[in-house]
Design a protein around this motif. Structure first.
Motif, PDB file in Angstrom:
ATOM      1  N   MET A 193       0.825  -1.098  -0.021  1.00 14.18           N
ATOM      2  CA  MET A 193       0.229  -0.020   0.017  1.00 14.18           C
ATOM      3  C   MET A 193       0.705   1.251   0.138  1.00 14.18           C
ATOM      4  O   MET A 193       1.818   1.152   0.380  1.00 14.18           O
ATOM      5  N   LEU A 213      -7.522   1.921   2.797  1.00 12.42           N
ATOM      6  CA  LEU A 213      -6.037   1.957   2.098  1.00 12.42           C
ATOM      7  C   LEU A 213      -6.259   2.390   0.816  1.00 12.42           C
ATOM      8  O   LEU A 213      -7.090   2.234  -0.026  1.00 12.42           O
ATOM      9  N   ASP A 214      -5.120   3.522   0.306  1.00 13.82           N
ATOM     10  CA  ASP A 214      -5.127   4.140  -0.915  1.00 13.82           C
ATOM     11  C   ASP A 214      -6.215   4.768  -1.543  1.00 13.82           C
ATOM     12  O   ASP A 214      -6.626   4.698  -2.484  1.00 13.82           O
ATOM     13  N   HIS A 257      -6.630  -6.027   0.907  1.00 11.15           N
ATOM     14  CA  HIS A 257      -6.259  -5.058  -0.188  1.00 11.15           C
ATOM     15  C   HIS A 257      -5.592  -5.764  -1.242  1.00 11.15           C
ATOM     16  O   HIS A 257      -6.106  -5.468  -2.473  1.00 11.15           O
ATOM     17  N   TRP A 266       0.082  -6.299  -7.060  1.00  9.02           N
ATOM     18  CA  TRP A 266      -0.365  -5.982  -5.477  1.00  9.02           C
ATOM     19  C   TRP A 266      -0.423  -7.208  -4.821  1.00  9.02           C
ATOM     20  O   TRP A 266      -1.212  -7.109  -3.625  1.00  9.02           O
TER      21      TRP A 266
END
Length: 309
Positions: A193, A213-214, A257, A266
């Motif tokens: 992240m 997150l993000d 995430h 990711w």
């Protein structure tokens, strides 16, 4: 330290108002004591009522709109009475702060640009409210203090703080906005992240924490976002291993995430524990407790984690 706010005397009524807080530093759930003093000059002044309100600057849901002042809580402290000409009238108060009152102080210093004020509204006529405002310094509850300190220990650096208008789906809120704290990701977590947004919603018995997150990058179309929720009791907060607990929450949030990512770049997870004296915490299964949540010992013993949903 004493903070006093004094309104200008009204030429129409000849009434001046001052509000004094013997100690402006407080916490959510505590009572805030103080005194309102009214002085009438040339003639008697009929006061209809006195109200106090908490005021702060809130970002609207529309990102293109400017911030605006919002009074998010109000208490009546006096009804109808007369202030005689040339005399003063004092009204003492001790008002309870909502448990969701946003924190504006951490470590004895203000949280970036966050401010809260106590507004005094004195109604002397149906068409005229005469008021003034003094600052109030909201310090964190122990659970909030421990959470923020753990994030600092883990290497997160705060980049932004603000109040966002609106309510969170599925989260029990009494205020019309949430406090959002934005952090740059600590080096250990910076691969999966880039940014972390933290939202704390407190009640008299516990705290719900959202790790977002993000979010900002997602709004810019750079990547995706995800939200993980955790709950924890106020009771026993000082005995909890908060670094291990928050590390466990972060790992759980990062795993979710990564699972939501659209490509393999990711998919990496954090493998080395930031809390070197113990193994990474595992998510604790839901059980009996705050909102159906129980805290239990993590792997390696000593600490306990909240429920990630």
């Amino acid at each position: 330290m004493r903070l006093t706010g004094v309104s200008r005397g009204s030429a129409w009524t000849g009434l001046s108002v001052s509000t004094t807080l013997p100690n402006p530093s407080t916490r959510p759930g505590l009572r805030l004591p103080g005194r309102v003093i009214l002085r009438a000059d040339g003639e008697d002044v009929l006061v209809r009522h006195i109200r106090l309100g908490l005021v702060t600057s809130v970002e609207p849901e529309d990102p293109g709109s400017p911030r605006r002042l919002v009074q998010y809580h109000r208490w009546p402290i006096a009804g109808r009475f007369v202030v005689p000409a040339g005399r003063r009238r004092a009204v003492d108060f001790a008002v309870p702060l909502p448990w969701e009152t946003p924190v504006t102080m951490f470590g004895g210093v203000p949280l970036l640009s966050l401010r809260t004020g106590l507004r005094t509204e004195v109604s002397v006529d149906p068409d005229l409210d005469q008021g003034e405002m003094v600052p109030v310094l909201i310090h964190p509850l122990p659970t909030q203090q421990h959470l923020l300190a753990a994030l600092d220990t883990l290497g997160f650096v705060m980049r932004q703080a603000g109040f966002q208008q609106g309510r969170l789906p599925g989260v029990e809120q009494t205020l019309p906005f949430q406090q959002r704290l934005g952090f740059w990701a600590a080096p250990l977590y910076a691969g999966p992240m880039t940014e972390l947004e933290v939202i704390m919603v407190t009640t008299s018995v516990g705290m719900e924490v959202l790790f977002w997150l993000d979010r900002r990058l997602s709004l810019a179309g750079v990547t995706h976002q995800s939200i993980s929720r955790f709950r924890v009791w106020h009771a026993g907060a000082d005995q909890r291993d908060w670094v291990a607990t928050v590390d466990g929450w972060l790992r759980h949030a990062i795993d979710r995430h990564a699972a939501a990512a659209a490509h393999a770049d990711w998919s990496a997870t954090v493998r080395e524990s930031a809390h070197v004296s113990r193994h990474p915490d595992q998510p604790v299964a839901p059980g009996y407790g705050l909102g159906g949540t129980a805290g239990g010992a993590g792997v390696g013993g000593g600490g306990s984690g909240g429920d990630g949903t």
